[in-house]
Design a protein around this motif. Sequence first.
Motif, PDB file in Angstrom:
ATOM      1  N   TYR A   1     -47.248  -8.670 -14.919  1.00  0.00           N
ATOM      2  CA  TYR A   1     -47.272  -9.839 -15.813  1.00  0.00           C
ATOM      3  C   TYR A   1     -45.883 -10.326 -16.211  1.00  0.00           C
ATOM      4  CZ  TYR A   1     -52.081  -8.398 -15.704  1.00  0.00           C
ATOM      5  OH  TYR A   1     -53.307  -8.008 -15.250  1.00  0.00           O
ATOM      6  N   HIS A   2     -44.869  -9.885 -15.496  1.00  0.00           N
ATOM      7  CA  HIS A   2     -43.516 -10.432 -15.657  1.00  0.00           C
ATOM      8  C   HIS A   2     -43.098 -11.043 -14.328  1.00  0.00           C
ATOM      9  CE1 HIS A   2     -43.839  -7.813 -19.107  1.00  0.00           C
ATOM     10  NE2 HIS A   2     -42.772  -8.400 -19.644  1.00  0.00           N
ATOM     11  N   HIS A   3     -42.774 -12.339 -14.363  1.00  0.00           N
ATOM     12  CA  HIS A   3     -42.541 -13.087 -13.127  1.00  0.00           C
ATOM     13  C   HIS A   3     -41.112 -13.616 -13.085  1.00  0.00           C
ATOM     14  CE1 HIS A   3     -46.907 -13.118 -12.197  1.00  0.00           C
ATOM     15  NE2 HIS A   3     -46.962 -12.980 -13.506  1.00  0.00           N
ATOM     16  N   ARG A   4     -40.281 -12.935 -12.307  1.00  0.00           N
ATOM     17  CA  ARG A   4     -38.893 -13.360 -12.150  1.00  0.00           C
ATOM     18  C   ARG A   4     -38.790 -14.348 -10.996  1.00  0.00           C
ATOM     19  NH1 ARG A   4     -35.062 -10.453  -9.313  1.00  0.00           N
ATOM     20  NH2 ARG A   4     -36.568  -8.758  -9.222  1.00  0.00           N
ATOM     21  N   LEU A   5     -39.623 -14.154  -9.982  1.00  0.00           N
ATOM     22  CA  LEU A   5     -39.622 -15.011  -8.798  1.00  0.00           C
ATOM     23  C   LEU A   5     -40.914 -15.819  -8.770  1.00  0.00           C
ATOM     24  CD1 LEU A   5     -38.504 -12.288  -6.202  1.00  0.00           C
ATOM     25  CD2 LEU A   5     -37.054 -14.010  -7.295  1.00  0.00           C
ATOM     26  N   LEU A   6     -40.841 -16.990  -8.107  1.00  0.00           N
ATOM     27  CA  LEU A   6     -42.040 -17.808  -7.965  1.00  0.00           C
ATOM     28  C   LEU A   6     -42.744 -17.418  -6.658  1.00  0.00           C
ATOM     29  CD1 LEU A   6     -43.834 -20.130  -8.906  1.00  0.00           C
ATOM     30  CD2 LEU A   6     -42.275 -21.702  -7.764  1.00  0.00           C
ATOM     31  N   GLY A   7     -43.728 -16.551  -6.777  1.00  0.00           N
ATOM     32  CA  GLY A   7     -44.452 -16.100  -5.590  1.00  0.00           C
ATOM     33  C   GLY A   7     -45.851 -16.672  -5.567  1.00  0.00           C
ATOM     34  N   ALA A   8     -46.727 -16.002  -4.836  1.00  0.00           N
ATOM     35  CA  ALA A   8     -48.134 -16.410  -4.768  1.00  0.00           C
ATOM     36  C   ALA A   8     -48.937 -15.195  -4.334  1.00  0.00           C
ATOM     37  CB  ALA A   8     -48.305 -17.576  -3.799  1.00  0.00           C
ATOM     38  N   ASN A   9     -50.214 -15.402  -4.058  1.00  0.00           N
ATOM     39  CA  ASN A   9     -51.056 -14.309  -3.585  1.00  0.00           C
ATOM     40  C   ASN A   9     -51.118 -14.346  -2.063  1.00  0.00           C
ATOM     41  OD1 ASN A   9     -53.050 -12.591  -2.819  1.00  0.00           O
ATOM     42  ND2 ASN A   9     -54.612 -13.392  -4.194  1.00  0.00           N
ATOM     43  N   PHE A  10     -50.389 -13.431  -1.438  1.00  0.00           N
ATOM     44  CA  PHE A  10     -50.326 -13.385   0.031  1.00  0.00           C
ATOM     45  C   PHE A  10     -50.898 -12.074   0.587  1.00  0.00           C
ATOM     46  CE2 PHE A  10     -46.418 -16.095  -0.831  1.00  0.00           C
ATOM     47  CZ  PHE A  10     -46.952 -17.268  -0.337  1.00  0.00           C
ATOM     48  N   ARG A  11     -51.731 -11.372  -0.205  1.00  0.00           N
ATOM     49  CA  ARG A  11     -52.135 -10.013   0.169  1.00  0.00           C
ATOM     50  C   ARG A  11     -53.177  -9.956   1.289  1.00  0.00           C
ATOM     51  NH1 ARG A  11     -52.396  -9.571  -5.894  1.00  0.00           N
ATOM     52  NH2 ARG A  11     -54.468 -10.432  -5.612  1.00  0.00           N
ATOM     53  N   MET A  12     -53.091  -8.899   2.089  1.00  0.00           N
ATOM     54  CA  MET A  12     -54.167  -8.553   3.031  1.00  0.00           C
ATOM     55  C   MET A  12     -55.171  -7.651   2.303  1.00  0.00           C
ATOM     56  SD  MET A  12     -54.049  -6.129   6.462  1.00  0.00           S
ATOM     57  CE  MET A  12     -53.179  -7.197   7.575  1.00  0.00           C
ATOM     58  N   ASP A  13     -56.457  -7.826   2.581  1.00  0.00           N
ATOM     59  CA  ASP A  13     -57.480  -6.959   2.001  1.00  0.00           C
ATOM     60  C   ASP A  13     -57.412  -5.551   2.602  1.00  0.00           C
ATOM     61  OD1 ASP A  13     -58.492  -9.153   0.659  1.00  0.00           O
ATOM     62  OD2 ASP A  13     -60.050  -9.542   2.150  1.00  0.00           O
ATOM     63  N   PRO A  14     -57.606  -4.522   1.788  1.00  0.00           N
ATOM     64  CA  PRO A  14     -57.725  -3.158   2.339  1.00  0.00           C
ATOM     65  C   PRO A  14     -58.864  -3.035   3.347  1.00  0.00           C
ATOM     66  CG  PRO A  14     -57.677  -3.089  -0.069  1.00  0.00           C
ATOM     67  CD  PRO A  14     -57.679  -4.533   0.320  1.00  0.00           C
ATOM     68  N   LEU A  15     -59.933  -3.783   3.158  1.00  0.00           N
ATOM     69  CA  LEU A  15     -61.038  -3.734   4.121  1.00  0.00           C
ATOM     70  C   LEU A  15     -60.558  -4.184   5.502  1.00  0.00           C
ATOM     71  CD1 LEU A  15     -63.986  -3.345   4.921  1.00  0.00           C
ATOM     72  CD2 LEU A  15     -64.450  -5.660   4.069  1.00  0.00           C
ATOM     73  N   GLN A  16     -59.824  -5.300   5.509  1.00  0.00           N
ATOM     74  CA  GLN A  16     -59.278  -5.793   6.780  1.00  0.00           C
ATOM     75  C   GLN A  16     -58.338  -4.749   7.398  1.00  0.00           C
ATOM     76  OE1 GLN A  16     -59.440  -7.868   9.657  1.00  0.00           O
ATOM     77  NE2 GLN A  16     -59.872  -9.345   8.044  1.00  0.00           N
ATOM     78  N   ALA A  17     -57.506  -4.137   6.554  1.00  0.00           N
ATOM     79  CA  ALA A  17     -56.557  -3.134   7.046  1.00  0.00           C
ATOM     80  C   ALA A  17     -57.303  -1.945   7.647  1.00  0.00           C
ATOM     81  CB  ALA A  17     -55.643  -2.676   5.903  1.00  0.00           C
ATOM     82  N   ALA A  18     -58.374  -1.514   6.981  1.00  0.00           N
ATOM     83  CA  ALA A  18     -59.136  -0.353   7.467  1.00  0.00           C
ATOM     84  C   ALA A  18     -59.766  -0.663   8.826  1.00  0.00           C
ATOM     85  CB  ALA A  18     -60.213   0.024   6.456  1.00  0.00           C
ATOM     86  N   LEU A  19     -60.278  -1.888   8.987  1.00  0.00           N
ATOM     87  CA  LEU A  19     -60.894  -2.279  10.264  1.00  0.00           C
ATOM     88  C   LEU A  19     -59.829  -2.392  11.362  1.00  0.00           C
ATOM     89  CD1 LEU A  19     -63.371  -4.987   8.893  1.00  0.00           C
ATOM     90  CD2 LEU A  19     -63.950  -2.666   9.618  1.00  0.00           C
ATOM     91  N   LEU A  20     -58.701  -2.979  11.008  1.00  0.00           N
ATOM     92  CA  LEU A  20     -57.633  -3.136  12.002  1.00  0.00           C
ATOM     93  C   LEU A  20     -57.025  -1.792  12.412  1.00  0.00           C
ATOM     94  CD1 LEU A  20     -55.947  -6.385  10.673  1.00  0.00           C
ATOM     95  CD2 LEU A  20     -56.793  -6.043  13.003  1.00  0.00           C
TER      96      LEU A  20
END
Length: 383
Positions: free
Chosen positions: A221-240
């Motif tokens: 909850y502290h934002h020094r940089l302007l980012g976004a939500n770019f995450r991969m799902d763990p489900l996708q990772a497990a399948l891959l």
Amino acid sequence: MTPVPLLDLGPQNRAVADELRAAFERVLASNQFIMGPELEAFERDCAAAVGARHGLGVASGTDALLLALMALGVGPGDEVLLPSFTFFATAGSVARLGATPVWCDVDPHTFNLDLADADRKAGPRSKVIMPVHLFGQSMDMDAALALARARGLRVIEDGAQSMGARWKGRPALGFGDFGASSFFPSKNLGGFGDSGLLVTSDDALAERARILRVHGMQPKYHHRLLGANFRMDPLQAALLRVKLPHLPSYNCARAGNARFYRERLLGLPGIAENRPGAPADARLLLPVDFSGEGIWNQFTLRVPGGRRDALKAFLADRKIGCEVYYPVTLDRQECFRGVGRGAEACATAHRLADEVVSVPIFPELTEAQRAAVADALAAFAGG
Ligand SMILES: *Cc1c(COP(=O)(O)O)cnc(C)c1O
């Protein structure tokens, strides 16, 4: 007649279906659906596979490119040198940040960025060069890195089509400041929806990209940089993770199909290799793996003399799938009207957009299917 789809994901995924179900059950039982050990394990395996220190699973190949550019601080006033003959995302990510794409031409034989043209077009505001390893064939990375050094450019490799490809024995994606890849289902490592990968061997850039991937948040909850939500799902990772160990064998089967086409077709009337000095009257030009270490994401023919669409119709009659990657170069896309510079000198890219067509090359093609493709191409070239 043997119908041949351009791509059939069924056989590949059926072969590992039990392991995929087990991976799903594992994630379901874990109740961890964002970040966590499945993702970290996949990231470690991917980084190792391409010889990079850090791997970040992200939501798509497009997001991998965007995140790399953001981590390098690319924005308005900055230019990015890139090929005009590639998939949209290469330039879309640049323009979305308000930076300027510099449209560069491509080589007519490798289909990759023409570095001499990039060198001509580089200017004082050019900050990044983005080589694309198109259709699974690595750029000449020695030459690309030499140009980057001479011009003071950062390097982002767009390796969405080239996970597993090499240049002089070293994996693509591992040369630049960043390497980006994609697990879109049609890529060589095809996932179960959208997802992508960002790799780097620079600790500070990796840290910055990790923070930007979660809204630029650190600590919570502290934002020094302007980012976004770019995450991969763990489900996708497990399948891959189930499929990643098979990637070398998938790539090898694609190379076997390419070899089959070349052995069947080279020497027949009207057919030649797409290399310098090819006969001017050839009706079909077959792709060449100049690096010797490509992974054949596509088997892309050139059909000179305005006959490309005739070949498409000929293949459609025989129920053989094909696709034009790509019919419109990026500098000529409607959304880029008035955007970027360099488009006046992209003659090869423009010609390729009119000449290329890709035919089935997926690893699980049957003997009868690939023979049907080769026979059709031979009949077209000889007819
Ligand atoms: C597929 C692709 C991308 C984008 O990947 P997505 O996962 O579909 O967002 C970027 N560049 C190239 C060259 C691609 O082929």
